[in-house]
Design an enzyme around this catalytic site. Structure first.
Site, short mmCIF file in Angstrom:
data_model
loop_
_atom_site.label_atom_id
_atom_site.label_comp_id
_atom_site.label_asym_id
_atom_site.label_seq_id
_atom_site.Cartn_x
_atom_site.Cartn_y
_atom_site.Cartn_z
N SER A 195 0.86 -1.19 0.00
CA SER A 195 0.00 0.00 0.00
C SER A 195 0.89 1.23 0.00
CB SER A 195 -0.90 0.01 1.24
OG SER A 195 -1.55 1.27 1.39
N TYR B 172 -2.02 -0.27 10.39
CA TYR B 172 -2.13 -0.82 9.04
C TYR B 172 -0.88 -0.54 8.23
CZ TYR B 172 -3.79 -1.39 4.22
OH TYR B 172 -3.93 -1.77 2.90
N ALA C 43 2.07 -0.10 9.29
CA ALA C 43 3.17 -0.92 9.81
C ALA C 43 3.16 -2.30 9.16
CB ALA C 43 3.06 -1.05 11.33
N LYS D 17 1.90 -3.06 6.20
CA LYS D 17 2.24 -2.94 4.78
C LYS D 17 3.72 -2.59 4.58
CE LYS D 17 -1.66 -4.17 3.07
NZ LYS D 17 -1.77 -5.45 2.33
#
Length: 244
Positions: free
Chosen positions: A139, A152, A154, A156
């Site tokens: 992402s 989140y 972290a 990705k």
């Protein structure tokens, strides 16, 4: 000739959104696609796909025994696995003081640990073939961070690091390992639940709109095909210019 003619592919998170679009596109381009999702795949209609086929698998990617059994079964049936698209994932939107650590641990398990396990098992088969493509869904927030998405982002970021390390480890076997880093994507979930919350952020996208799942799927197709045979260890952004 179709881009994935005679190739065998596994796509996780194929129940909706990017995973669904990717599984459909792979099949249209000639692949035998094992579409895995923890839920059912009622959308599959074999008559839709002229080039290849989709075989649905209800699979919890965190169940390591089930994942191994699935991969062994595919190998026994076809003798090879050519593409792995790790698209399944969880997402969260919460400020640091509000982080739900139980869900954060679950995100790590799904987004990172299960992805690495899938890579490890499939790469053993690809190493014997001296060929293959592994595509991991990262992402843009894994690259640049985002307020309200620390946990989140972290996970990705970990996907990006794992992708680069795997690419180095598997290069001798001519296995390509790359990550795709989308910006905001207009999936069914986003449009039904989150679009109003993030409407203002769309103004920050130079193209002025969300990405469509099919646009991400076409990048997956390129990385799955022989056209990208000299590309590995890359994190390819697809965000309508939002990172500029």
């Amino acid at each position: 000739m179709r881009l994935l003619e005679k190739k065998v592919a596994i796509v996780t998170g194929a129940g909706a959104g990017i995973g669904k679009a990717t599984a459909m596109l792979f099949a249209k381009e000639g692949a035998t696609v094992y579409a895995a999702d923890i839920k059912g795949l009622e959308w599959i209609d074999s008559k839709t796909f002229e080039g290849g086929c989709i075989k649905p698998i209800q699979l919890d990617i965190c169940d390591f025994a089930a994942v191994k059994s699935t991969i062994v079964s595919i190998k026994k049936e076809h003798g090879h696995i050519d593409v792995l698209a790790n698209i399944a994932g969880l997402i969260s939107y919460e400020l640091m003081p509000m982080i739900n650590y139980d869900f954060f641990r679950k995100m790590i398990e799904v987004n990172v640990v299960a992805l690495i396990n899938f890579m490890t098992l499939v790469s053993r088969i690809m190493q014997r073939q001296h060929s293959g493509s592994i595509i991991n869904m990262a992402s843009m927030v894994g690259l640049k961070g985002a307020s309200g998405q620390l946990s989140y982002s972290a996970t990705k970021g970990a996907v990006i690091a794992a992708t680069k390390s795997a690419a180095k480890e598997l290069a001798d076997y001519k296995i390509c390992v790359n990550a795709i880093a989308p910006g905001m994507v207009g999936s069914e979930r986003f449009k039904s639940v989150l679009e109003e919350k993030f409407a203002q952020k769309i103004n920050d996208i130079p193209f002025g709109r969300l990405a469509e799942p099919e646009e991400i799927a076409h990048l997956c197709l390129f990385l799955a095909s022989d056209n990208s045979a000299y590309i590995t260890g890359q994190v390819i952004g697809i965000d309508g210019g939002a990172i500029i």
